[in-house]
Design an enzyme around this catalytic site. Structure first.
Site, PDB file in Angstrom:
ATOM      1  CD  GLU A 157      -2.708   2.502  -3.087  1.00 14.35           C
ATOM      2  OE1 GLU A 157      -3.822   3.048  -3.087  1.00 14.35           O
ATOM      3  OE2 GLU A 157      -1.922   2.562  -2.123  1.00 14.35           O
ATOM      4  CG  ASP A 195      -1.755   1.218   1.399  1.00 23.03           C
ATOM      5  OD1 ASP A 195      -2.652   1.396   0.565  1.00 23.03           O
ATOM      6  OD2 ASP A 195      -1.517   2.013   2.336  1.00 23.03           O
TER       7      ASP A 195
END
Length: 612
Positions: free
Chosen positions: A325, A251
């Site tokens: 991401e 993330d």
């Protein structure tokens, strides 16, 4: 006698030369004929693909998938209960939103213990059963891992506040500067703005320093310039790999490393802009020049990839992978794959171009450009991927139009590489309505007001999955769910679509089945616009059926000529089509002229390409 002998020798030489020439010519002709025949009849030798290189990857937002215990919150046992849906859908791998212990300020992206399951989602035993069941069904399980920051409730941060041992330098701390107008006050060391509102620096009265947080004040930034921290996070990943997970989605990678301070402890100010905005590249009135997309970020990822590759080598079995991401420009995004010199990063750096660059007013050539854009910049030998929605953005069906759902699903499934589905896209789920009173997203609460909160809220795409038309859409037996169920669940739900003879879900199943064909796993790609609004995508592979997608992305019917389509010979047969199409499976197309309704898509099957 001598002269006669010379003449005869000359004749013999000429005869030999002619014979050699004729034989060579015949050999070339025969060779050419042989090559032509082989090129027409023999399929090419195909490289075996690793499991992830052509898989359907499905994102589960655990909190909204299925509630097994009646508390209004989805959980791991709920996921296990409905793995049958993923199997029926043709899904090969799942990544779960964060399931670690968390105060849930940012719904799991603020982790207070990386080695424990959050109590609302279940126990480690529940997790082990889920992994075992998924693996028995041929489904991989990947975890959402947050390496950029922890929760302020994590023991690491508590020890850092107290300057305990190595933890003192686990986070980014700064002294700041005296306030000339208030001797008892300290000013932050830069003008950096948090993505969630306010300063990126928060004063801690115990340590007497500011700590950095790019998101909420409850999400302090790890100091990833500290190699001890990098190794600590690597150890956490190893713990979960040992539990049987098949990889991680990493993330917020663009935020891993910020610019360092100067000798006085001052950090460089982000440049100010005249127009206030909130995007992936701007927070309020500043651009994220010194707080995002730093080149120092990539070596951290490459080091983790070295660790993962070594783990794969030592433990064998199927490849464990990284998804990454990062909302960044194309050049910075491609560095997540690795470097030209051979360093490796993520196996699948998420491609958000269909979210950030395409809208419901985009023309066919805009779609084609976005596809070519990624494939042009992607390093040689890497694997593409395509994302149309996720938990941070409005749902695909809401950003575009209901009539476009099947065309977008077909585009995702027929492009080369990894096809990614956010839960609910397979049935065309739209954003659920969430009132200001029911809003729980910290971004909307911090940035918005009762009049503007929907501009910021990530709650609408996170509303519970529509399983059926029973109360709470079959998601939960609780009197109240953590977010309200979408108002349209009685008409739009999985059970109904499984019963209906024609539905988004049945189109989705046809498309995931089609991905088993070598034309889609190994074939070449041609993409472009037949007109302003009709997109074509052709996949072809010698010796295998040619597959064609026609998709009218416009709001009105569009008539196109098919002779412009490369590698498609008529008649062609409809393999599948939009739910509102009049042309059903098996329909034969003979005419070169074709009219598509607004949003209509057709997947056509044609004869193999015999040679190039």
């Amino acid at each position: 006698m001598h002269a006669e002998s010379a003449v005869n020798s000359g004749r013999t030489a000429r005869a030999v030369a002619v014979s050699v020439t004729v034989m060579a010519s015949l050999g070339l002709i025969a060779g050419g004929v042989t090559w032509a025949v082989l090129s027409r009849l023999s399929p090419p030798e195909l490289r075996p693909l690793d499991w992830w290189e052509h898989c359907v990857l499905y994102q589960i937002h655990v909190r909204s998938y299925k509630d097994s215990d009646g508390d209004g919150i989805g959980d791991l046992n709920g996921v296990a209960m409905r793995l049958d849906h993923l199997k029926d859908a043709g899904v090969k791998a799942v990544w779960l939103s964060p399931i670690f212990s968390s105060p849930q300020v940012d719904f799991g992206y603020d982790i207070s213990d990386y080695l424990e399951i959050h109590y609302e989602y279940g126990t480690m035993a529940d997790f082990d059963r889920l992994v075992a069941k998924a693996h028995s069904m041929g489904i991989k399980i990947l975890l959402d891992f947050v390496p950029n920051h922890s929760s302020s409730e994590h023991q690491y941060f508590k020890d850092s506040v107290k300057r305990v041992g190595e933890y003192a330098d686990y986070y980014v701390w700064a002294d700041g500067f005296p306030d000339p107008s208030n001797a008892s006050n300290r000013l932050p060391p830069s003008n950096w703005e948090s993505l969630f509102g306010g300063s990126m620096w928060e004063w801690n009265n115990v340590r007497k320093q500011f700590y950095l947080h790019q998101f909420t004040t409850g999400q302090p930034e790890f100091n990833l310039r500290n190699p001890v921290v990098v190794k600590k996070l690597e150890g956490i990943m190893k713990f979960w790999l040992d539990q049987g997970v098949d990889g991680f989605r990493l993330d917020a990678l663009p935020h891993l490393v910020e610019a360092p301070p100067d000798a006085t402890g001052r950090y460089p100010d982000n440049p100010e802009v005249p127009v206030k905005a909130f995007t992936h590249f701007q927070t309020g009135t500043t651009m994220q020049l010194y707080t995002k997309d730093r080149i120092e970020t990539y070596p951290v990822l490459y080091e983790w990839r070295d660790f993962l590759d070594q783990y794969n080598e030592e433990h064998g079995g199927d490849t464990r992978i990284f998804l990454s991401e990062g909302y960044a420009n194309i050049s910075m995004t491609m560095l997540y794959y690795g470097t030209e010199s051979g360093r490796r990063g993520a196996h699948v750096p998420f491609n958000f171009d269909f979210i950030t660059m395409i809208t419901n007013t985009s023309a066919a050539r805009d779609f084609a450009y976005v596809i070519d854009h990624w494939l042009t910049y992607m390093p040689f030998g890497m694997t593409a991927n395509w994302v149309f929605g996720n938990h941070d953005n409005n749902r695909m069906a809401s950003r575009f139009r209901d009539t476009m759902v099947d065309g977008l699903l077909a585009l995702d499934m027929m492009l080369p590489g990894v096809a990614i589905t956010y839960q609910g896209e397979e049935i065309g789920m739209r954003d659920g309505y969430v009132s200001w009173e029911d809003t729980v997203d910290v971004l909307a609460c911090n940035r918005g007001t009762p009049d503007t909160y929907l501009e910021f809220s990530r709650d609408p795409p996170r509303t519970p999955f529509h399983w059926d038309d029973s109360p709470n859409a079959g998601f939960s037996s609780a009197p109240k769910t953590w977010l309200p169920v979408g108002l349209d669940y009685r008409e739009l739900n999985l059970a109904k679509q499984k019963r209906d003879p024609i539905s988004h879900f049945k189109v989705y199943q046809k498309l995931t089945t089609l991905r088993n064909e070598k034309t889609l796993s190994h074939g070449r790609l041609e993409v472009g616009g037949l007109s302003l609004n009709t997109l074509y995508l052709v996949r072809h592979l010698r010796g295998h059926d040619t597959l064609v997608l026609l998709f009218n992305v416009g709001k009105a019917p569009d008539t196109v000529r098919l002779e412009r389509l490369p590698y498609l010979a008529l008649p062609a047969t409809v393999y599948t089509s939009s739910t509102h199409s009049m042309r059903r499976e098996g329909y034969r197309i003979y005419s070169q002229e074709l009219t598509l309704a607004d949003g209509e898509m057709l997947v056509l099957r044609g004869p193999p390409v015999t040679c190039y």
